[in-house]
Motif scaffolding. Structure first.
Motif, PDB file in Angstrom:
ATOM      1  N   GLY A   1       0.742  -1.284   0.068  1.00 19.28           N
ATOM      2  CA  GLY A   1      -0.106   0.030   0.109  1.00 19.28           C
ATOM      3  C   GLY A   1       0.879   1.449   0.066  1.00 19.28           C
ATOM      4  N   ARG A   2       1.858   1.205  -0.440  1.00 14.34           N
ATOM      5  CA  ARG A   2       2.793   2.447  -0.577  1.00 14.34           C
ATOM      6  C   ARG A   2       3.106   2.802  -1.885  1.00 14.34           C
ATOM      7  N   ILE A   3       3.304   4.286  -2.084  1.00 12.32           N
ATOM      8  CA  ILE A   3       3.844   4.812  -3.344  1.00 12.32           C
ATOM      9  C   ILE A   3       5.101   5.246  -2.945  1.00 12.32           C
ATOM     10  N   TYR A   4       6.323   4.331  -3.490  1.00 16.26           N
ATOM     11  CA  TYR A   4       7.384   4.929  -3.135  1.00 16.26           C
ATOM     12  C   TYR A   4       8.022   6.129  -3.580  1.00 16.26           C
ATOM     13  N   GLN A   5       7.615   6.722  -4.632  1.00 22.06           N
ATOM     14  CA  GLN A   5       7.920   8.115  -5.240  1.00 22.06           C
ATOM     15  C   GLN A   5       7.464   8.960  -4.092  1.00 22.06           C
ATOM     16  N   VAL A   6       6.488   8.906  -3.731  1.00 18.95           N
ATOM     17  CA  VAL A   6       5.858  10.096  -2.602  1.00 18.95           C
ATOM     18  C   VAL A   6       6.719   9.906  -1.370  1.00 18.95           C
ATOM     19  N   GLU A   7       7.308   8.744  -1.014  1.00 21.37           N
ATOM     20  CA  GLU A   7       8.217   8.565   0.050  1.00 21.37           C
ATOM     21  C   GLU A   7       9.543   8.975  -0.162  1.00 21.37           C
ATOM     22  N   TYR A   8      10.113   9.014  -1.368  1.00 15.56           N
ATOM     23  CA  TYR A   8      11.296   9.368  -1.829  1.00 15.56           C
ATOM     24  C   TYR A   8      11.146  11.136  -1.748  1.00 15.56           C
TER      25      TYR A   8
ATOM     26  N   LEU B   1      -2.917  28.614   9.975  1.00 16.56           N
ATOM     27  CA  LEU B   1      -1.546  27.971   9.495  1.00 16.56           C
ATOM     28  C   LEU B   1      -1.706  26.591   8.972  1.00 16.56           C
ATOM     29  N   PHE B   2      -1.234  26.308   7.803  1.00 17.73           N
ATOM     30  CA  PHE B   2      -1.324  25.125   7.182  1.00 17.73           C
ATOM     31  C   PHE B   2      -0.043  24.321   6.755  1.00 17.73           C
ATOM     32  N   SER B   3       0.045  23.008   6.367  1.00 14.97           N
ATOM     33  CA  SER B   3       1.214  22.540   5.991  1.00 14.97           C
ATOM     34  C   SER B   3       0.651  22.021   4.902  1.00 14.97           C
ATOM     35  N   VAL B   4       1.720  21.502   3.889  1.00 13.71           N
ATOM     36  CA  VAL B   4       1.374  21.004   2.669  1.00 13.71           C
ATOM     37  C   VAL B   4       2.513  19.993   2.372  1.00 13.71           C
ATOM     38  N   ASP B   5       2.180  18.698   2.178  1.00 14.29           N
ATOM     39  CA  ASP B   5       3.202  17.718   2.129  1.00 14.29           C
ATOM     40  C   ASP B   5       3.347  17.043   0.567  1.00 14.29           C
ATOM     41  N   PRO B   6       4.297  16.365   0.192  1.00 16.33           N
ATOM     42  CA  PRO B   6       4.550  15.954  -0.993  1.00 16.33           C
ATOM     43  C   PRO B   6       3.203  14.906  -1.664  1.00 16.33           C
ATOM     44  N   SER B   7       2.525  14.323  -0.657  1.00 20.92           N
ATOM     45  CA  SER B   7       1.504  13.364  -0.998  1.00 20.92           C
ATOM     46  C   SER B   7       0.165  14.415  -1.409  1.00 20.92           C
TER      47      SER B   7
END
Length: 247
Positions: A20-27, A149-155
């Motif tokens: 269930g992982r998307i490796y490119q997002v983790e990278y 205040l918000f954060s946005v991550d690569p996912s």
């Protein structure tokens, strides 16, 4: 799973691995963790940002490394990770903010702007021929509902925070924020907390390589180097007083 199968999942941004992982997002998240840290603090009257800048050479002009950005008069951003990727997201946020003003004649809400940016980031996790953005953003400002205040991550996930750090050394910085934060902080106190937290692992706290900004009802403003040094000195004195009181 053998190595050849794992490599197949490595290459695809739109493929889930069997677990269930998307490796490119983790990278992409790893690229953020390797970046210089930034901090955001929401206060009673605005949002404070602080960032560290890394330069590759003593001959490089530090001010050319962008970590903090003005999106609109009432919104700012901070980035960690690949600067070029962050700049594309910042440009998109600026366009969306201006479109809102032209279309409706009013400033965009910070949450609505964050949703637009997260939608853009998320699209690159499910389309072929693209890669995830190797950057994370903090978006903060003051709108009709007050400071946000918000954060946005690569996912493409957006989260709202009272105080948050992204980038390298996040764990120790976040611990400093959690121990020092209170809901009655004003903007100056928020700046002191942000600067104190981002330098928590430094052997000697210095304004060199630091940049800061603040957003309030008066708009977006950049904090100059002398003011940063004064705020750091005030934070260090406050911590010394607290340590003496605990002995």
């Amino acid at each position: 799973m053998n190595r050849s199968n794992q490599q197949a999942y490595d290459r695809g941004t739109s493929l889930y691995s069997p677990d269930g992982r998307i490796y490119q997002v983790e990278y992409a998240r790893e690229a953020v963790e390797r970046g210089a840290p930034v901090v955001g603090v929401r206060t009673t009257d605005g949002v404070a940002f602080a960032a560290k800048r890394r330069t590759r050479s003593s001959l490089m002009v530090g001010e050319s490394v962008e970590k903090l950005y003005k999106i609109d008069d009432h919104v700012g951003a901070a980035s960690a990770g690949h600067v070029a990727d962050a700049r594309k997201l910042v440009d998109a946020a600026r366009r969306e903010s201006q479109v809102e003003r032209l279309r409706y004649g009013e400033p965009i809400g910070v949450e609505a702007l964050t949703t637009t940016v997260t939608d853009r980031v998320q699209e690159n996790t499910q389309r072929g021929g693209t890669r995830p953005y190797g950057a994370a953003l903090l978006l903060g400002g003051v709108d009709a509902s007050g400071p946000r205040l918000f954060s946005v991550d690569p996912s493409g996930t957006g989260s709202e925070w009272k105080a948050v750090a992204i980038g390298g050394g996040r764990e120790s910085i976040q611990e400093a924020l959690e121990s020092g934060y209170s809901t009655d902080l004003d903007l100056d106190a928020g700046l002191r907390l942000a600067l104190g937290a981002i330098t928590v692992d430094d052997d000697e706290r210095s304004a060199d390589g630091l940049t800061a900004s603040a957003i309030s009802d008066d708009g977006y403003r950049t904090i100059d180097a002398d003011a940063i040094a004064d705020l750091l000195a005030d934070e260090g004195a406050a911590e010394d007083d607290a340590g003496d009181a605990g002995e």
